[in-house]
Motif scaffolding. Structure first.
Motif, PDB file in Angstrom:
ATOM      1  N   SER A  49      75.780  71.951  18.781  1.00 40.89           N
ATOM      2  CA  SER A  49      76.223  71.482  17.475  1.00 40.89           C
ATOM      3  C   SER A  49      77.140  70.265  17.521  1.00 40.89           C
ATOM      4  O   SER A  49      77.466  69.715  16.478  1.00 40.89           O
ATOM      5  N   HIS A  50      77.538  69.812  18.705  1.00 43.54           N
ATOM      6  CA  HIS A  50      78.446  68.668  18.811  1.00 43.54           C
ATOM      7  C   HIS A  50      77.903  67.666  19.820  1.00 43.54           C
ATOM      8  O   HIS A  50      77.301  68.038  20.823  1.00 43.54           O
ATOM      9  N   LEU A  51      78.152  66.386  19.567  1.00 43.31           N
ATOM     10  CA  LEU A  51      77.685  65.321  20.460  1.00 43.31           C
ATOM     11  C   LEU A  51      78.197  65.497  21.884  1.00 43.31           C
ATOM     12  O   LEU A  51      77.465  65.296  22.849  1.00 43.31           O
ATOM     13  N   ASP A  52      79.460  65.885  22.032  1.00 38.54           N
ATOM     14  CA  ASP A  52      80.045  65.992  23.366  1.00 38.54           C
ATOM     15  C   ASP A  52      79.439  67.115  24.205  1.00 38.54           C
ATOM     16  O   ASP A  52      79.673  67.188  25.408  1.00 38.54           O
ATOM     17  N   GLU A  53      78.636  67.980  23.598  1.00 42.32           N
ATOM     18  CA  GLU A  53      77.960  69.035  24.347  1.00 42.32           C
ATOM     19  C   GLU A  53      76.719  68.517  25.073  1.00 42.32           C
ATOM     20  O   GLU A  53      76.173  69.204  25.924  1.00 42.32           O
ATOM     21  N   ALA A  54      76.264  67.300  24.757  1.00 38.76           N
ATOM     22  CA  ALA A  54      75.043  66.774  25.361  1.00 38.76           C
ATOM     23  C   ALA A  54      75.199  65.387  25.975  1.00 38.76           C
ATOM     24  O   ALA A  54      74.555  65.087  26.975  1.00 38.76           O
ATOM     25  N   VAL A  55      76.032  64.544  25.393  1.00 41.25           N
ATOM     26  CA  VAL A  55      76.179  63.173  25.886  1.00 41.25           C
ATOM     27  C   VAL A  55      76.740  63.197  27.307  1.00 41.25           C
ATOM     28  O   VAL A  55      77.718  63.875  27.591  1.00 41.25           O
ATOM     29  N   GLY A  56      76.080  62.484  28.201  1.00 41.66           N
ATOM     30  CA  GLY A  56      76.488  62.430  29.603  1.00 41.66           C
ATOM     31  C   GLY A  56      75.789  63.458  30.475  1.00 41.66           C
ATOM     32  O   GLY A  56      75.909  63.423  31.689  1.00 41.66           O
ATOM     33  N   LEU A  57      75.058  64.377  29.846  1.00 39.47           N
ATOM     34  CA  LEU A  57      74.311  65.368  30.594  1.00 39.47           C
ATOM     35  C   LEU A  57      72.875  64.905  30.781  1.00 39.47           C
ATOM     36  O   LEU A  57      72.437  63.924  30.190  1.00 39.47           O
ATOM     37  N   GLU A  58      72.126  65.618  31.596  1.00 37.81           N
ATOM     38  CA  GLU A  58      70.739  65.276  31.887  1.00 37.81           C
ATOM     39  C   GLU A  58      69.805  66.221  31.142  1.00 37.81           C
ATOM     40  O   GLU A  58      70.060  67.423  31.088  1.00 37.81           O
ATOM     41  N   ARG A  60      66.965  68.584  30.900  1.00 35.00           N
ATOM     42  CA  ARG A  60      66.249  69.415  31.870  1.00 35.00           C
ATOM     43  C   ARG A  60      64.769  69.545  31.500  1.00 35.00           C
ATOM     44  O   ARG A  60      63.939  69.832  32.338  1.00 35.00           O
ATOM     45  N   VAL A  61      64.465  69.352  30.222  1.00 29.93           N
ATOM     46  CA  VAL A  61      63.094  69.403  29.691  1.00 29.93           C
ATOM     47  C   VAL A  61      62.920  68.207  28.770  1.00 29.93           C
ATOM     48  O   VAL A  61      63.891  67.539  28.420  1.00 29.93           O
ATOM     49  N   SER A  62      61.710  67.927  28.360  1.00 28.54           N
ATOM     50  CA  SER A  62      61.491  66.845  27.390  1.00 28.54           C
ATOM     51  C   SER A  62      62.073  67.260  26.048  1.00 28.54           C
ATOM     52  O   SER A  62      61.884  68.386  25.594  1.00 28.54           O
ATOM     53  N   LEU A  63      62.795  66.335  25.430  1.00 28.89           N
ATOM     54  CA  LEU A  63      63.384  66.572  24.110  1.00 28.89           C
ATOM     55  C   LEU A  63      62.617  65.714  23.114  1.00 28.89           C
ATOM     56  O   LEU A  63      62.371  64.538  23.369  1.00 28.89           O
ATOM     57  N   TYR A  64      62.223  66.302  22.003  1.00 24.77           N
ATOM     58  CA  TYR A  64      61.407  65.601  21.018  1.00 24.77           C
ATOM     59  C   TYR A  64      62.225  65.248  19.782  1.00 24.77           C
ATOM     60  O   TYR A  64      63.087  66.017  19.357  1.00 24.77           O
ATOM     61  N   ALA A  65      61.936  64.096  19.210  1.00 19.37           N
ATOM     62  CA  ALA A  65      62.677  63.584  18.054  1.00 19.37           C
ATOM     63  C   ALA A  65      62.717  64.596  16.923  1.00 19.37           C
ATOM     64  O   ALA A  65      61.690  65.170  16.555  1.00 19.37           O
ATOM     65  N   GLU A  72      70.337  75.343  27.225  1.00 14.96           N
ATOM     66  CA  GLU A  72      69.618  75.306  28.507  1.00 14.96           C
ATOM     67  C   GLU A  72      68.711  74.083  28.651  1.00 14.96           C
ATOM     68  O   GLU A  72      68.152  73.840  29.716  1.00 14.96           O
ATOM     69  N   ASP A  73      68.571  73.285  27.597  1.00 16.21           N
ATOM     70  CA  ASP A  73      67.757  72.060  27.653  1.00 16.21           C
ATOM     71  C   ASP A  73      68.472  70.912  28.350  1.00 16.21           C
ATOM     72  O   ASP A  73      67.853  69.913  28.700  1.00 16.21           O
ATOM     73  N   VAL A  74      69.795  71.033  28.518  1.00 18.51           N
ATOM     74  CA  VAL A  74      70.584  69.982  29.159  1.00 18.51           C
ATOM     75  C   VAL A  74      71.444  70.585  30.254  1.00 18.51           C
ATOM     76  O   VAL A  74      71.705  71.786  30.259  1.00 18.51           O
ATOM     77  N   GLY A  75      71.870  69.747  31.191  1.00 14.50           N
ATOM     78  CA  GLY A  75      72.723  70.220  32.270  1.00 14.50           C
ATOM     79  C   GLY A  75      73.365  69.054  32.987  1.00 14.50           C
ATOM     80  O   GLY A  75      73.105  67.886  32.667  1.00 14.50           O
ATOM     81  N   PRO A  76      74.187  69.361  33.976  1.00 11.66           N
ATOM     82  CA  PRO A  76      74.840  68.272  34.707  1.00 11.66           C
ATOM     83  C   PRO A  76      73.796  67.412  35.421  1.00 11.66           C
ATOM     84  O   PRO A  76      72.743  67.916  35.812  1.00 11.66           O
ATOM     85  N   PRO A  77      74.075  66.129  35.572  1.00 18.97           N
ATOM     86  CA  PRO A  77      73.119  65.253  36.254  1.00 18.97           C
ATOM     87  C   PRO A  77      72.866  65.726  37.687  1.00 18.97           C
ATOM     88  O   PRO A  77      73.784  66.159  38.379  1.00 18.97           O
TER      89      PRO A  77
END
Length: 145
Positions: A49-58, A60-65, A72-77
């Protein structure tokens, strides 16, 4: 009293929770920047729900517009690539053994990673340290050092 409860119900429904969605299609293994995600006024339980939860992370799966992003779709680089040779560190009490190992997947700092010891050909699971080594065995107090 009835009016007061109706007022509270209206106020509660007007406060919308936010959900994080992708602004464009993002391929897996891409670092997310502020231009890749946005917050929408919609409640979707279990989503970021917040930008800082995803920005700077990698991703892990394809994200669609326009689709919401799950934790679990994002994680550390990733700092370790699949088939990369890494240092495997075994710690138990005062004993420390280091060996070369081959990673079985990509992983970032703090991730659990399966590696194959090159000398014994045995496969073990350890935790990725910041320096790129993989630690197995007892607790490692220098996990992020």
């Amino acid at each position: 009293m009835l009016r007061l409860s109706c007022l509270f119900a209206l106020l509660a429904s007007s406060v919308a929770a936010e959900t994080l969605v992708a602004t464009r299609t993002v391929r897996a293994q891409t670092l997310l920047g502020p231009e890749d995600v946005k917050v929408i006024e919609r409640t979707i339980p279990g989503m970021l729900s917040h930008l800082d939860e995803a920005v700077g992370l990698e991703a892990r799966v394809s994200l669609y517009a326009g689709r919401p992003i799950k934790p679990e779709d994002v994680g550390p680089p990733a700092i370790i690539e699949r088939n990369q040779i890494v240092t495997l560190i075994y710690r138990r009490g005062g004993l420390t053994i280091a060996a070369d190992a081959r990673s079985m997947a990509r992983a970032g700092v703090g991730d659990s990673l399966r590696v194959m010891n090159l000398a014994s050909r045995s496969t073990v699971t350890g935790i990725v340290r910041q320096d790129g080594a993989v630690t197995v065995g007892g607790p490692d107090l220098s996990l992020y050092n």
